[in-house]
Design a protein around this motif. Structure first.
Motif: not given
Length: 278
Positions: A131-143
């Motif tokens: 993909i290309d695009g600047m509207q993005n986010v990774s949400m790293w959930i800690s367990l």
């Protein structure tokens, strides 16, 4: 003023949105409930017991610990799917990205057992993806409880450099290819430490570290830093400007185009739109 999500009881502080957009990384405290954490933990166990064809074990023979990774198992693992699509996370992603739409790209599970020496090398995620695009986010959930010294470290503001780097293999840290097509090799970040600012976070179960696909980041092993597992499930979302792209190398996850057109939106059931709450 604070930014309030349409999901009742969910608030993304304006300062967190600003930090994410300015620095490329921030943290949301207690964003995942205990029940959701239990569902994710069960999903990780199911995933590790029955990995997909795309799973990887990055620990070489003879080494201690274990570094396991897998992705795109949400269609069969309910715990991942429910939280990716039906929790408060998509609305948080909408606010962080400044997007009117939220599309779920995929989940990525990373587990480092105690005694794991393997590090995660400096890289950013965008060049791995289709993909290309600047509207993005990774949400790293800690367990798990993870001290900053054992967690993910981010190079502040690197998502705004306008530079893109050739992906690196986690197994041996070699680049996928030579520098080409607008992508350069990852510089020696450790040798440049005095030139940059870095951030990492002490996290507890339920905290979510959020970062941009173009933010350079790395992580140590757990050996000597943690006596318990470091389990994380990343939920990855894209916004209004996301379009399908191809790379000079095999992208990861290795999605086939299957009708998707370069430069056009990811209008495909593999990447579901998450509707805003009514």
């Amino acid at each position: 003023m604070s930014s309030t999500s349409p999901v009742p009881g969910v608030v993304v502080p304006a300062a967190t949105v600003t930090a994410f957009q300015r620095d490329g990384a921030a943290v949301l405290r207690g964003a995942v409930s205990p029940a959701e954490l239990d569902a994710l933990a069960a999903g990780v166990e199911e995933n590790m017991a029955n990995p997909s064809e795309w799973a990887s074990d990055y620990t070489p023979d003879g080494s201690t610990g274990r570094f396991f990774g897998d992705y795109v198992t949400w269609p069969r693992i309910a715990g991942y799917r429910d939280i990716a699509l039906h929790s408060a996370l998509p609305e948080m992603a909408r606010e962080l990205m400044g997007s009117t739409t939220v599309r779920f790209f995929h989940e990525h599970v990373l587990v480092k057992e105690p005694g794991t020496a393997e590090i995660t090398p400096w890289h950013h995620d965008d060049p791995y993806y289709c993909i290309d695009g600047m509207q993005n986010v990774s949400m790293w959930i800690s367990l798990d409880s993870v001290p900053a010294a054992a967690g993910v470290e981010f190079l502040v503001g690197s998502h705004r450099w306008g530079r893109r780097f050739v992906p690196r293999k986690f197994v041996d840290h070699t680049p996928y290819a030579a520098a080409e097509h607008g992508f350069e090799l990852v510089p020696d970040i450790e040798a440049e430490r005095d030139q940059h600012r870095f951030v990492s976070f002490d996290v507890e179960p339920g905290d979510v570290v959020v970062f941009h696909y173009r933010t350079l980041h790395a992580a140590p092993g757990t050996k000597g830093l943690m006596a318990h597992r470091r389990r994380a499930v990343s939920m990855r979302y894209v916004g209004d400007d996301a379009v399908f792209a191809l790379r000079p190398w095999l992208h990861s996850p290795p999605f086939e185009p299957d009708g998707l057109v370069v430069g056009q939106p990811l209008d495909d059931p593999r990447f579901p739109l998450v509707p805003a709450p009514s």
